[in-house]
Design a protein around this motif. Structure first.
Motif, short mmCIF file in Angstrom:
data_model
loop_
_atom_site.label_atom_id
_atom_site.label_comp_id
_atom_site.label_asym_id
_atom_site.label_seq_id
_atom_site.Cartn_x
_atom_site.Cartn_y
_atom_site.Cartn_z
N VAL A 1 6.30 5.04 -10.08
CA VAL A 1 5.22 4.09 -9.72
C VAL A 1 4.38 4.33 -10.98
CG1 VAL A 1 5.12 3.91 -7.25
CG2 VAL A 1 3.95 5.97 -8.75
N PRO A 2 3.52 3.14 -11.40
CA PRO A 2 2.73 3.11 -12.49
C PRO A 2 1.67 4.22 -12.74
CG PRO A 2 3.06 1.02 -11.71
CD PRO A 2 3.58 1.89 -10.71
N THR A 3 1.39 4.86 -11.55
CA THR A 3 0.23 5.73 -11.86
C THR A 3 0.16 6.82 -13.15
OG1 THR A 3 0.99 7.12 -10.21
CG2 THR A 3 -0.65 5.49 -9.56
N VAL B 1 -1.18 2.12 -6.49
CA VAL B 1 -1.57 0.92 -7.40
C VAL B 1 -1.95 -0.07 -6.59
CG1 VAL B 1 -0.31 -0.55 -9.04
CG2 VAL B 1 0.03 1.76 -9.17
N LEU B 2 -1.76 -0.46 -5.41
CA LEU B 2 -1.81 -1.32 -4.40
C LEU B 2 -1.89 -2.85 -4.88
CD1 LEU B 2 -5.22 0.37 -3.17
CD2 LEU B 2 -2.98 0.39 -1.94
N CYS B 3 -0.42 -2.91 -5.40
CA CYS B 3 -0.22 -4.34 -6.08
C CYS B 3 -0.34 -5.57 -4.90
CB CYS B 3 1.44 -4.34 -6.30
SG CYS B 3 1.79 -3.05 -7.76
N TYR B 4 -0.89 -6.44 -5.27
CA TYR B 4 -0.58 -7.90 -4.63
C TYR B 4 0.70 -8.39 -5.04
CZ TYR B 4 -5.39 -7.29 -2.69
OH TYR B 4 -6.20 -6.80 -1.94
N ILE B 5 1.59 -8.94 -4.24
CA ILE B 5 2.71 -9.38 -4.54
C ILE B 5 3.11 -10.97 -4.01
CG2 ILE B 5 5.28 -8.86 -4.74
CD1 ILE B 5 4.63 -5.99 -3.95
N ARG B 6 3.45 -11.89 -5.13
CA ARG B 6 3.58 -13.22 -4.63
C ARG B 6 4.68 -13.10 -3.81
NH1 ARG B 6 1.85 -15.25 -9.55
NH2 ARG B 6 -0.40 -15.96 -9.32
N GLY C 1 6.85 -5.82 -6.75
CA GLY C 1 5.64 -5.09 -7.22
C GLY C 1 5.82 -4.53 -8.63
N ALA C 2 4.83 -3.69 -9.22
CA ALA C 2 4.96 -3.39 -10.44
C ALA C 2 6.19 -2.22 -10.71
CB ALA C 2 3.50 -2.45 -10.87
N CYS C 3 6.48 -1.81 -9.62
CA CYS C 3 7.44 -0.42 -9.71
C CYS C 3 8.99 -1.08 -9.37
CB CYS C 3 6.98 0.64 -8.83
SG CYS C 3 7.21 0.07 -7.07
N ASP C 4 8.92 -2.16 -9.00
CA ASP C 4 10.34 -2.79 -8.82
C ASP C 4 11.02 -2.32 -7.40
OD1 ASP C 4 10.15 -4.18 -10.97
OD2 ASP C 4 11.86 -3.40 -11.92
N ARG C 5 10.19 -1.57 -6.58
CA ARG C 5 10.72 -1.06 -5.58
C ARG C 5 10.24 -1.56 -4.21
NH1 ARG C 5 7.71 3.26 -4.55
NH2 ARG C 5 9.26 4.40 -3.28
N TYR C 6 9.43 -2.53 -4.27
CA TYR C 6 8.77 -3.69 -3.21
C TYR C 6 8.80 -4.83 -3.64
CZ TYR C 6 7.80 0.70 -0.36
OH TYR C 6 7.72 1.95 0.20
N ASP D 1 0.87 -1.15 0.04
CA ASP D 1 -0.09 0.03 -0.23
C ASP D 1 1.05 1.15 0.00
OD1 ASP D 1 0.87 -0.15 2.64
OD2 ASP D 1 -0.86 0.01 3.59
N ALA D 2 2.01 1.26 -0.60
CA ALA D 2 3.12 2.21 -0.59
C ALA D 2 2.50 3.23 -1.75
CB ALA D 2 4.44 1.75 -0.72
N CYS D 3 1.69 2.77 -2.68
CA CYS D 3 1.35 3.78 -3.56
C CYS D 3 -0.10 3.48 -4.21
CB CYS D 3 2.09 4.06 -4.89
SG CYS D 3 1.71 3.04 -6.08
#
Ligand code: SF4
Length: 473
Positions: A427-429, A15-20, A25-30, A11-13
Motif C-alpha cells: 500500500v502507498p503509505t 490511505v482510505l481511497c475513494y474508488i470510482r 484503488g491506489a494499491c491495485d488490490r481493491y 478502508d482496508a488501509c
C-alpha cells in the motif's frame, strides 16, 4: 464522504481511497465493481495432500465449479492471500474459519497484515566480497538496507525495515517498498553495494555478482577444504595451499597433513598465522581467488625456506570453490614455476567443485505481527501473543510455516519461496501487505477472547464463496 455518489471508500488501509465504479484503488488490490468494494486477487486455498507445499487453488474465481460436495477434505487450508485486512483493526479478521483437523476442531484466523515494520534478510551464497559490514545497499540510488554479518559460505544483506520505509525521503520509502515487494514475490532486484559491487537477487535463483552468475558456494573454508581432501592429494603433490578470504589452509603445516605424514616443505605464507596450517588475512577481501582480491596466488607466498624446500617441489594452489587453481614446481632457485595441472590433480580440483553446493539467493521475509492486527483475532491481544509463545497457536504465512522469534511481540520470518506466487502486496503509505494465519484449537480460541461469534465452518465459507470473488470485508 465523497461528493461523487459513484465512488466508494476503501478502508482496508490508512490511505482510505475513494474508488470510482470500474476503477482500482491506489494499491491495485481493491476495486469498485458494480458499487461493491472487491478484493482484486483471487483468495488462495491450499490443498496440502497433493504435494509437499500443496497445490494452489484459487478460492474465488476458481477454474472448476464447486460440485456441491462438502469441502475438499480436511487438508484444505484457507490462506490469507487475497483475504483482505482487518484495518482499521477493531474489526474481526476477514475469515475466522473452523474445520476438523484429524478429529480436532481447529480455528484458523486469516488476514492480510499491513506491515510497516518489515524487511527481508538475504543470504547470498558466495565467498566473493560484496562490501564490508554496515555498507549501504541501494536501489536506484536510494539506500534500502545494508550488508550485515557474513555467514558460513554466504554474504548477508539486511534490507528494508521501518527506517527506510517511512523514516527517510518519500523516494527512499517508495523504492524500498517496491524492492521488498519484488524480492518477496520472487522477482529479481538489482542492488548496488557502496564501493561498486552490483548483485541481482532473485529468491531461489543463483545470484549474479558484477554481471557474473555465481554457480557454486565454497565447499568450506581453506582449512576445512584441507581437512576434506588431504588424503586425496597424497602422492600427487608435495604441498597444497587452499586460498580463502577467511582461513587459507596449507597442507604441510595443517594437522591433517601432519597426521598423514606430509613432510615440511619450507613454504612461507603472508597473513596472520592462526594455528598451524591456518592463516587469516592473506590478502584483502575481493572478488578474486577464494573471495580475496587476488589474481596472482603467488603474491601470498614468501620465499621458500632453503633448509627445507627442494628443487622440483610440487605445489597446488586452489580456491575453495575450485574455480581458481594453478600448479607450480620449484626451480633450482626454489622459485615456483607454473606448469600444466597434472590430470590427477585436475580430478581433485573437479572433486572440490563437485562438492560445492549450487549458489542461491535466499530471501526471508521478516515482519512484526504483534501489533494491532491481533485485535482482528481477539479482543485481548496479548493473549494471542502468549498463545503463540506457548506453541498453542501456530503462525503461517500463506500456508507456509514461519519461525517466530522468542521474546516480545510476534516477530516472524518466512522463506518467500515457500509461499504461493504473488502472495505479497503493498500500500502507498508505504508498507507491505503479507498474508498471515493463526491456527489453534477451537477451545483455545475461545479462551484467548477470540471473536467466536464470527467463526464460520469451512464448508459454509466455501459454499458461500465458491463461485464468485470474495467481497472486501
Ligand atoms: S491503497 Fe489499497 S487498501 Fe489502501 S485504501 Fe486504497 S485501495 Fe484500499
Amino acid at each position: 464522504m465523497s461528493d461523487d455518489p459513484g465512488k466508494i471508500r476503501c478502508d482496508a488501509c490508512p490511505v482510505l481511497c475513494y474508488i470510482r465504479e470500474g476503477m482500482l484503488g491506489a494499491c491495485d488490490r481493491y476495486a469498485n465493481r458494480g458499487g461493491k468494494l472487491t478484493r482484486t486477487d483471487p483468495h488462495v486455498l491450499l490443498e496440502r495432500t497433493k504435494s509437499r507445499g500443496g497445490e494452489l487453488v484459487s478460492f474465488a474465481g476458481r477454474s472448476r465449479d464447486w460440485d456441491g460436495k462438502l469441502v475438499e477434505g480436511p487438508e484444505t487450508f484457507v490462506t490469507a492471500i487475497g483475504a483482505g485486512t482487518t484495518y482499521p483493526d477493531y474489526k474481526p479478521a476477514p475469515f475466522i474459519i473452523s474445520s476438523d483437523v484429524t478429529g480436532v476442531d481447529m480455528v484458523t484466523v486469516v488476514t492480510e497484515g499491513i506491515f510497516s515494520y518489515c524487511g527481508v534478510k538475504v543470504k547470498i551464497d558466495t565467498d566473493r566480497h560484496l562490501g564490508h559490514e554496515a555498507t549501504p545497499v541501494r536501489v536506484a540510488g536510494e539506500q534500502i538496507g545494508h550488508v550485515t554479518t557474513a555467514e558460513y559460505g554466504s554474504q548477508m544483506l539486511s534490507l528494508g525495515g521501518v527506517r527506510h520505509l517511512t523514516g527517510g525521503s518519500k523516494k527512499e520509502g517508495r523504492v524500498t517498498c517496491q524492492s521488498l515487494l519484488d524480492l518477496s514475490n520472487r522477482r529479481p532486484v538489482e542492488v548496488t553495494v557502496d564501493g561498486g559491487t552490483t548483485v541481482i537477487i532473485e529468491a531461489g535463483k543463483a545470484p549474479i555478482i558484477n554481471g557474473q552468475l555465481e554457480e557454486r558456494m565454497r565447499v568450506g573454508c581453506g582449512s576445512a577444504t584441507i581437512g576434506m581432501f588431504a588424503k586425496q592429494w597424497m602422492g600427487l603433490v608435495d604441498d597444497v595451499v587452499v586460498v580463502d578470504d577467511h582461513i587459507t589452509g596449507v597442507l604441510s603445516e595443517h594437522q591433517a597433513g601432519k597426521f598423514l605424514g606430509v613432510r615440511d616443505t619450507g613454504i612461507k605464507m603472508k597473513g596472520h598465522r592462526s594455528t598451524p596450517g591456518r592463516y587469516f588475512k592473506v590478502a584483502q577481501p575481493g572478488t578474486g581467488w577464494g573471495g580475496t582480491d587476488l589474481s596472482d596466488p603467488l603474491s601470498i607466498l614468501r620465499p621458500f625456506d632453503p633448509k627445507e624446500a627442494w628443487r622440483g617441489l610440487r605445489l597446488l594452489m586452489v580456491s575453495t570453490t575450485g574455480e581458481h587453481s594453478a600448479y607450480f614446481e620449484l626451480d633450482e632457485a626454489l622459485l615456483p614455476v607454473e606448469k600444466e595441472l597434472p590430470p590427477a590433480l585436475k580430478l581433485s580440483v573437479e572433486r572440490i567443485k563437485e562438492n560445492c553446493e549450487p549458489a542461491l539467493s535466499t530471501v526471508l521475509f521478516m515482519a512484526g505481527a504483534g501489533g494491532s492486527l491481533r485485535a482482528g483475532v481477539t479482543e485481548n491481544p496479548v493473549r494471542l501473543t502468549n498463545s503463540v509463545k506457548a506453541s498453542i497457536t501456530r503462525v503461517t504465512a500463506g500456508g507456509a510455516p514461519c519461525y517466530v522469534w522468542p521474546g516480545g511481540g510476534i516477530t516472524y520470518m518466512v522463506d518467500v519461496t515457500t509461499l504461493p506466487d504473488n502472495a505479497f502486496g503493498s500500500v502507498p503509505t508505504p508498507a507491505l501487505v503479507g498474508p498471515i494465519e493463526f491456527t489453534m484449537p477451537h477451545n483455545a480460541y475461545a479462551a484467548l477472547g477470540g471473536h467466536v461469534d464470527h467463526v464460520r465452518r469451512l464448508e459454509d465459507v466455501l459454499k458461500e464463496h465458491g463461485k464468485k470473488r470474495v467481497a472486501a470485508p
